[in-house]
Scaffold this motif. Structure first.
Motif, short mmCIF file in Angstrom:
data_model
loop_
_atom_site.label_atom_id
_atom_site.label_comp_id
_atom_site.label_asym_id
_atom_site.label_seq_id
_atom_site.Cartn_x
_atom_site.Cartn_y
_atom_site.Cartn_z
N ILE A 45 8.35 -9.73 7.41
CA ILE A 45 7.78 -8.68 8.25
C ILE A 45 8.58 -8.61 9.54
O ILE A 45 8.74 -9.62 10.23
CB ILE A 45 6.30 -8.95 8.57
N PHE A 46 9.09 -7.42 9.84
CA PHE A 46 9.72 -7.17 11.12
C PHE A 46 8.65 -6.58 12.01
O PHE A 46 7.97 -5.62 11.62
CB PHE A 46 10.92 -6.23 10.98
N SER A 47 8.47 -7.16 13.19
CA SER A 47 7.32 -6.88 14.02
C SER A 47 7.76 -6.82 15.49
O SER A 47 8.90 -7.10 15.82
CB SER A 47 6.31 -8.01 13.81
N SER A 91 10.15 1.83 13.62
CA SER A 91 10.92 0.74 13.02
C SER A 91 10.07 -0.47 12.66
O SER A 91 10.44 -1.23 11.78
CB SER A 91 12.06 0.32 13.94
N VAL A 92 8.93 -0.65 13.33
CA VAL A 92 8.03 -1.77 13.02
C VAL A 92 6.60 -1.28 12.92
O VAL A 92 6.24 -0.29 13.56
CB VAL A 92 8.12 -2.90 14.08
N PRO A 93 5.75 -1.91 12.14
CA PRO A 93 6.09 -3.01 11.26
C PRO A 93 6.90 -2.51 10.06
O PRO A 93 6.70 -1.38 9.60
CB PRO A 93 4.73 -3.54 10.80
N ALA A 94 7.78 -3.34 9.59
CA ALA A 94 8.55 -3.07 8.38
C ALA A 94 8.37 -4.27 7.47
O ALA A 94 8.64 -5.40 7.86
CB ALA A 94 10.02 -2.85 8.70
N VAL A 98 9.07 -2.25 1.34
CA VAL A 98 7.84 -1.61 0.88
C VAL A 98 7.45 -0.51 1.85
O VAL A 98 6.98 0.54 1.44
CB VAL A 98 6.71 -2.65 0.73
N GLY A 99 7.64 -0.75 3.13
CA GLY A 99 7.34 0.27 4.12
C GLY A 99 6.67 -0.31 5.35
O GLY A 99 6.73 -1.50 5.61
N MET A 131 -1.18 -0.48 3.96
CA MET A 131 -2.63 -0.22 3.89
C MET A 131 -2.97 0.60 2.65
O MET A 131 -3.98 0.36 1.99
CB MET A 131 -3.12 0.47 5.16
N SER A 132 -2.14 1.56 2.31
CA SER A 132 -2.36 2.37 1.12
C SER A 132 -2.31 1.51 -0.14
O SER A 132 -3.18 1.63 -1.02
CB SER A 132 -1.31 3.48 1.04
N LEU A 133 -1.33 0.64 -0.24
CA LEU A 133 -1.24 -0.27 -1.39
C LEU A 133 -2.46 -1.18 -1.46
O LEU A 133 -3.00 -1.43 -2.54
CB LEU A 133 0.03 -1.12 -1.31
#
Length: 102
Positions: free
Chosen positions: A15-17, A64-67, A75-76, A82-84
């Motif tokens: 996770i890029f945060s 650009s974040v969260p990625a 994944v996005g 949240m959708s997944l």
């Protein structure tokens, strides 16, 4: 994209945060709640944070974040995760990436 790919390589969940981002915190908490131990890069604290953000935007992350990368695949951002989750598909992705076990 080489820097992001190198940071994601061979890690089940990355996770890029940003340390001050409330949606980033929410996504990190959600993924961790399933028992995953994501590798987290706080881009606002990383020495190459500006380059990481540039590469994430180049991959289509806006903002650009969260990625979130699961199984080395982007994944996005928060909306996609949240959708997944709401569709019941997030746990299966984490299982497939060996990020969690049942």
């Amino acid at each position: 994209m080489a820097l992001v790919r190198a940071l994601v390589n061979e890690r089940p969940v990355v996770i890029f945060s940003k340390s001050s981002c409330c949606m980033c915190y929410t996504i990190k908490t959600l993924i961790s709640s399933f028992g995953a131990n994501p590798t987290v890069y706080e881009v606002d604290e990383h020495p190459q944070g500006k380059q990481i953000e540039k590469e994430l935007r180049g991959l289509g992350c806006k903002p650009s974040v969260p990625a979130v990368f699961i199984g080395e695949e982007l994944v996005g951002g928060a909306n996609e995760i949240m959708s997944l989750h709401l569709k019941g598909q997030l746990v299966q992705l984490l299982l497939n990436a060996n990020a969690i076990w049942l």
